[in-house]
Design a protein around this motif. Structure first.
Motif, PDB file in Angstrom:
ATOM      1  N   LEU A 126       0.607  -1.208   0.388  1.00  0.00           N
ATOM      2  CA  LEU A 126       0.081  -0.089  -0.325  1.00  0.00           C
ATOM      3  C   LEU A 126       1.029   0.707  -0.040  1.00  0.00           C
ATOM      4  O   LEU A 126       1.699   1.410   0.946  1.00  0.00           O
ATOM      5  N   THR A 127       0.778   2.270  -1.424  1.00  0.00           N
ATOM      6  CA  THR A 127       1.193   3.195  -0.848  1.00  0.00           C
ATOM      7  C   THR A 127       0.063   4.437  -1.259  1.00  0.00           C
ATOM      8  O   THR A 127      -0.474   4.503  -2.048  1.00  0.00           O
ATOM      9  N   PRO A 128       0.802   5.769  -1.000  1.00  0.00           N
ATOM     10  CA  PRO A 128      -0.207   6.592  -1.345  1.00  0.00           C
ATOM     11  C   PRO A 128      -0.001   6.673  -3.154  1.00  0.00           C
ATOM     12  O   PRO A 128       0.843   6.662  -3.482  1.00  0.00           O
ATOM     13  N   PRO A 129      -1.260   7.777  -3.733  1.00  0.00           N
ATOM     14  CA  PRO A 129      -2.788   8.513  -3.211  1.00  0.00           C
ATOM     15  C   PRO A 129      -3.174   6.867  -2.916  1.00  0.00           C
ATOM     16  O   PRO A 129      -3.843   6.453  -3.795  1.00  0.00           O
ATOM     17  N   PHE A 130      -4.060   7.199  -2.360  1.00  0.00           N
ATOM     18  CA  PHE A 130      -5.606   6.289  -1.811  1.00  0.00           C
ATOM     19  C   PHE A 130      -6.805   7.419  -0.848  1.00  0.00           C
ATOM     20  O   PHE A 130      -6.668   8.416  -0.683  1.00  0.00           O
ATOM     21  N   LEU A 131      -8.290   6.407  -1.264  1.00  0.00           N
ATOM     22  CA  LEU A 131      -9.017   7.094   0.038  1.00  0.00           C
ATOM     23  C   LEU A 131      -9.177   6.792   0.536  1.00  0.00           C
ATOM     24  O   LEU A 131      -9.370   5.315   1.355  1.00  0.00           O
ATOM     25  N   CYS A 132      -9.627   7.539   2.515  1.00  0.00           N
ATOM     26  CA  CYS A 132      -9.738   6.722   3.593  1.00  0.00           C
ATOM     27  C   CYS A 132     -10.825   7.119   4.096  1.00  0.00           C
ATOM     28  O   CYS A 132     -10.754   8.125   4.276  1.00  0.00           O
ATOM     29  N   LEU A 133     -11.519   6.340   4.982  1.00  0.00           N
ATOM     30  CA  LEU A 133     -12.429   6.645   5.909  1.00  0.00           C
ATOM     31  C   LEU A 133     -12.086   6.388   6.504  1.00  0.00           C
ATOM     32  O   LEU A 133     -11.763   4.886   7.678  1.00  0.00           O
ATOM     33  N   LYS A 264      -8.518   2.705  -4.791  1.00  0.00           N
ATOM     34  CA  LYS A 264      -7.871   1.919  -3.550  1.00  0.00           C
ATOM     35  C   LYS A 264      -8.567   2.854  -2.290  1.00  0.00           C
ATOM     36  O   LYS A 264      -8.464   4.035  -2.088  1.00  0.00           O
ATOM     37  N   ILE A 265      -9.093   2.250  -1.632  1.00  0.00           N
ATOM     38  CA  ILE A 265     -10.049   2.032  -0.128  1.00  0.00           C
ATOM     39  C   ILE A 265      -9.045   1.927   1.102  1.00  0.00           C
ATOM     40  O   ILE A 265      -8.499   0.014   0.786  1.00  0.00           O
ATOM     41  N   ALA A 266      -8.992   2.636   2.299  1.00  0.00           N
ATOM     42  CA  ALA A 266      -8.794   2.071   2.836  1.00  0.00           C
ATOM     43  C   ALA A 266      -9.446   2.166   4.503  1.00  0.00           C
ATOM     44  O   ALA A 266      -9.929   3.181   4.089  1.00  0.00           O
ATOM     45  N   LEU A 267      -9.190   1.597   5.352  1.00  0.00           N
ATOM     46  CA  LEU A 267     -10.478   2.007   6.866  1.00  0.00           C
ATOM     47  C   LEU A 267      -9.541   1.865   7.424  1.00  0.00           C
ATOM     48  O   LEU A 267      -8.364   1.677   7.877  1.00  0.00           O
ATOM     49  N   ALA A 268      -9.448   3.158   8.572  1.00  0.00           N
ATOM     50  CA  ALA A 268      -8.465   3.475   9.769  1.00  0.00           C
ATOM     51  C   ALA A 268      -9.334   3.743  11.395  1.00  0.00           C
ATOM     52  O   ALA A 268     -10.466   4.023  10.852  1.00  0.00           O
TER      53      ALA A 268
END
Ligand code: KG4
Ligand code: ZN
Length: 348
Positions: A126-133, A264-268
């Motif tokens: 995983l590397t930026p760019p991505f969207l994160c909630l 690319k979507i990440a959750l945190a």
């Protein structure tokens, strides 16, 4: 580069050693849940006092679990914002003293950036760019992670955070603290269609969230039932409420995906542990062929490994603090400690 990271922004005293931002050599978390349980929520003064008692031994445990000595460390990182100020100050002061005594750099880390970086530990690719909630007890936001230290917040809550909303709902249902965890557990065996809750929208700001209306709705529902002498099943209430909150989160995220076109979507954040939310995102992202990154459960809640991961990238950007580093209770995620590689002095 081996970084010892310290995290004490709320009710977990944590320390970890992280190598080159991607590998946790150790991670030690001491939870204060038992201390706060009796009050039904975090008592800030008790939290600070407990951090003071625990921090030296937790840091020592992280160093020895990594099979290192303090002298093997290349830098000290610490969460300096946002959080409970008394709690933050314990970590900041400890980290300052340690960095000075070892003569190594001190790296200030934003707690919510750390939550996002938990994904770097779990997903080497995983590397930026991505969207994160980002969904935690104190914050709920959607951010574009343009680079490791570059963020563009495109949606945020106007009132309560999702975790806080789960916690208050759990409390009115009589579930123990920390409520979100117990509500999620109860929801697993409940009927999600038993009750219906509003899905509030913010006029003119379709990517923003509002959870206070949902919180009030469940409080009123519980009170009305109690007045009538009725006791609805906690499992059904939990399942219905979880479904509504998860739908609200997904509706906003879907809109953000459509607008920004990230695949690319990440959750945190702590609420990333919610089983209903994880299943919903897995199903929806698979259907749309979106690459989804869900942090493993031990990396969802507060920990110091995530702070050490983010610290590596902050250091590469020249984010180093002096002996005047202070804690800051509230700070936007796109605020960098040093601006243009010069300390802005804004973290006061
Ligand atoms: O990120 P976190 O550990 O601390 C903050 O930075 O705020 O998040 C804590 C929040 C609490 O509100 C807790 O109830 C919630 O995360 N939480 C959950 C679950 N596990 C933790 N909420 C819903 N479902 C869960 N499984
Ligand atoms: Zn947190």
């Amino acid at each position: 580069m081996r970084i010892l990271a310290i995290e004490s922004s709320c009710d977990e005293t944590a320390a970890a050693v992280v190598e080159d931002g991607r590998k946790a050599l150790s991670s030690v978390v001491s939870s204060q849940i038992e201390l706060h349980k009796v009050y039904g929520g975090v008592v800030p003064e008790i939290a600070s006092r407990s951090h003071i008692e625990m921090i030296s031994q937790i840091a020592g445990a992280a160093v020895s679990e990594a099979e290192l000595d303090y002298t093997d460390l290349d830098a000290i990182a610490v969460t300096y914002a946002p959080g409970l100020i008394g709690s933050l100050l314990v970590g900041v002061n400890f980290a300052k003293g340690l960095a000075a005594s070892l003569n190594v750099p001190l790296i200030p880390v934003h707690h919510m950036r750390g939550h996002i970086a938990a994904n770097y530990l779990a997903f080497p690719e995983l590397t930026p760019p991505f969207l994160c909630l980002v969904v935690s007890g104190g914050h709920t936001m959607m951010t574009e992670v343009c680079g490791y230290t570059s963020f563009r917040m495109i949606g945020k809550t106007r009132d309560d955070a999702a975790g806080e909303c789960f916690d208050k709902a759990a409390r009115v249902m009589g579930l123990p603290y920390p409520g979100g965890v117990y509500l999620d557990r109860a929801a697993e065996s409940g009927n999600a269609e038993a009750f219906h809750f509003p899905h509030p929208n913010i006029a003119g700001s379709p990517l923003d969230f509002s959870f206070s209306g949902m919180k009030t709705a469940i409080i009123n529902l519980c009170h009305t039932h109690r007045q009538k002498g009725e006791t609805p099943a906690v499992e059904d209430l939990s399942a219905s409420f979880r479904k509504a909150v998860v739908e609200v989160l997904w509706e906003r995220l879907l809109l953000a995906i459509q607008k920004t076109r990230y695949d690319k979507i990440a959750l945190a954040g702590g609420v990333a542990a919610n089983r209903g939310l994880r299943r919903k995102l897995e199903a929806e992202c698979a259907e749309r062929k979106l690459q989804l990154y869900l942090p493993p459960l031990p990396l969802c809640g507060d920990n110091a490994a995530m702070i050490g991961a983010q610290a590596f990238y902050e250091y590469q950007e020249g984010q180093v603090a002096g002996p005047d580093l202070n804690g800051t209770a509230s700070l936007p995620i796109d605020h960098s400690y040093c601006v243009g590689k010069r300390r802005s002095g804004a973290a006061g």
